[in-house]
Write a protein that holds these residues in place. Structure first.
Motif, PDB file in Angstrom:
ATOM      1  N   ALA A   1      49.933  51.818  43.211  1.00 49.55           N
ATOM      2  CA  ALA A   1      49.139  50.970  42.320  1.00 49.55           C
ATOM      3  C   ALA A   1      49.865  49.662  42.033  1.00 49.55           C
ATOM      4  N   GLY A   2      51.179  49.706  41.907  1.00 52.20           N
ATOM      5  CA  GLY A   2      51.954  48.494  41.649  1.00 52.20           C
ATOM      6  C   GLY A   2      51.850  47.492  42.772  1.00 52.20           C
ATOM      7  N   GLU A   3      51.886  47.989  44.000  1.00 46.93           N
ATOM      8  CA  GLU A   3      51.752  47.083  45.141  1.00 46.93           C
ATOM      9  C   GLU A   3      50.349  46.486  45.204  1.00 46.93           C
ATOM     10  N   VAL A   4      49.336  47.274  44.852  1.00 47.63           N
ATOM     11  CA  VAL A   4      47.968  46.759  44.803  1.00 47.63           C
ATOM     12  C   VAL A   4      47.875  45.672  43.729  1.00 47.63           C
ATOM     13  N   PHE A   5      48.482  45.919  42.565  1.00 44.36           N
ATOM     14  CA  PHE A   5      48.468  44.950  41.464  1.00 44.36           C
ATOM     15  C   PHE A   5      49.166  43.652  41.887  1.00 44.36           C
ATOM     16  N   ARG A   6      50.338  43.782  42.541  1.00 45.25           N
ATOM     17  CA  ARG A   6      51.067  42.592  43.001  1.00 45.25           C
ATOM     18  C   ARG A   6      50.234  41.796  44.017  1.00 45.25           C
ATOM     19  N   GLN A   7      49.567  42.515  44.910  1.00 45.16           N
ATOM     20  CA  GLN A   7      48.731  41.849  45.914  1.00 45.16           C
ATOM     21  C   GLN A   7      47.571  41.113  45.255  1.00 45.16           C
ATOM     22  N   LEU A   8      46.954  41.740  44.264  1.00 48.83           N
ATOM     23  CA  LEU A   8      45.857  41.093  43.551  1.00 48.83           C
ATOM     24  C   LEU A   8      46.343  39.845  42.818  1.00 48.83           C
TER      25      LEU A   8
ATOM     26  N   SER B   1      38.114  44.962  34.421  1.00 51.32           N
ATOM     27  CA  SER B   1      37.732  45.349  35.776  1.00 51.32           C
ATOM     28  C   SER B   1      38.950  45.440  36.702  1.00 51.32           C
ATOM     29  N   VAL B   2      40.020  44.687  36.413  1.00 55.03           N
ATOM     30  CA  VAL B   2      41.221  44.714  37.255  1.00 55.03           C
ATOM     31  C   VAL B   2      41.848  46.104  37.232  1.00 55.03           C
ATOM     32  N   ASP B   3      42.188  46.583  36.037  1.00 53.12           N
ATOM     33  CA  ASP B   3      42.797  47.911  35.915  1.00 53.12           C
ATOM     34  C   ASP B   3      41.836  49.001  36.369  1.00 53.12           C
TER      35      ASP B   3
END
Length: 181
Positions: A31-38, A58-60
């Motif tokens: 999830a952290g990598e997805v968050f960083r990518q976003l 909507s992000v989380d």
């Protein structure tokens, strides 16, 4: 085997997840990598994107729903994220890693090329932001560790030692399954 790994920023969840995925041939979703990518896709620094996420649930919700969907549909996976242990209802093993703020700030400073004090302030602010969002969106108190099967200190144990401990837990679960068959 579905394994979730959660913990505060800088606690080593990604390192342990990579270890387990490699050793046991499991897929990995972070999830952290997805968050960083976003954050990158939105042209924002992590802290700025965290503030944006506070104003846009909507992000989380997208990240959490995606890890839940993938985790619950996969048979051999490690799901790493702050809420993965709470989101993946059919997880076989839920792990929480902990470490002091000073230890985590030092790790984050090295990883993100920051000074330690800046990393400490950033990490404390990030934790407050996430805690508020999780409480508001899901009614989750992030400090409640009751959903986790194993709680380990990544300050006491390095990734290899953590891996060895979790390997033992995985072996115990495998033996229990065999006995149930």
């Amino acid at each position: 085997m579905r394994i979730t790994i959660s913990g505060p920023p800088g606690s080593g969840t990604t390192s342990l997840a990579r270890y387990l995925a490699g050793k046991h041939g499991l897929d990995l979703i972070s999830a952290g990598e997805v968050f960083r990518q976003l954050a990158k896709e939105h042209g924002m620094e992590l802290a700025e994107f965290g503030k944006f996420a506070e104003s846009d649930p909507s992000v989380d919700r997208m990240i959490d729903a995606r890890q839940k969907e993938i985790g619950e549909a996969s048979d051999d996976i490690v799901i790493e994220g702050r809420l993965s242990g709470r989101m993946v209802e059919n997880a076989d093993l839920r792990i929480w890693l902990s470490a002091s703020i000073s230890c985590r700030a030092k790790r984050i400073a090295g990883r993100d090329e920051m000074d330690e004090e800046g990393a400490r302030v950033y990490t404390e602010n990030r934790q407050r932001s996430e805690s508020t969002r999780y409480r508001n969106y899901y009614g989750i108190e992030i400090d409640d560790l009751s959903p986790y099967d194993v709680v380990l200190s990544s300050e006491t144990f390095g990734v290899d030692a953590l891996g060895t401990i979790v390997d033992a837990a995985i072996a115990c679960l495998a033996r229990q399954r065999e006995g149930a068959l």
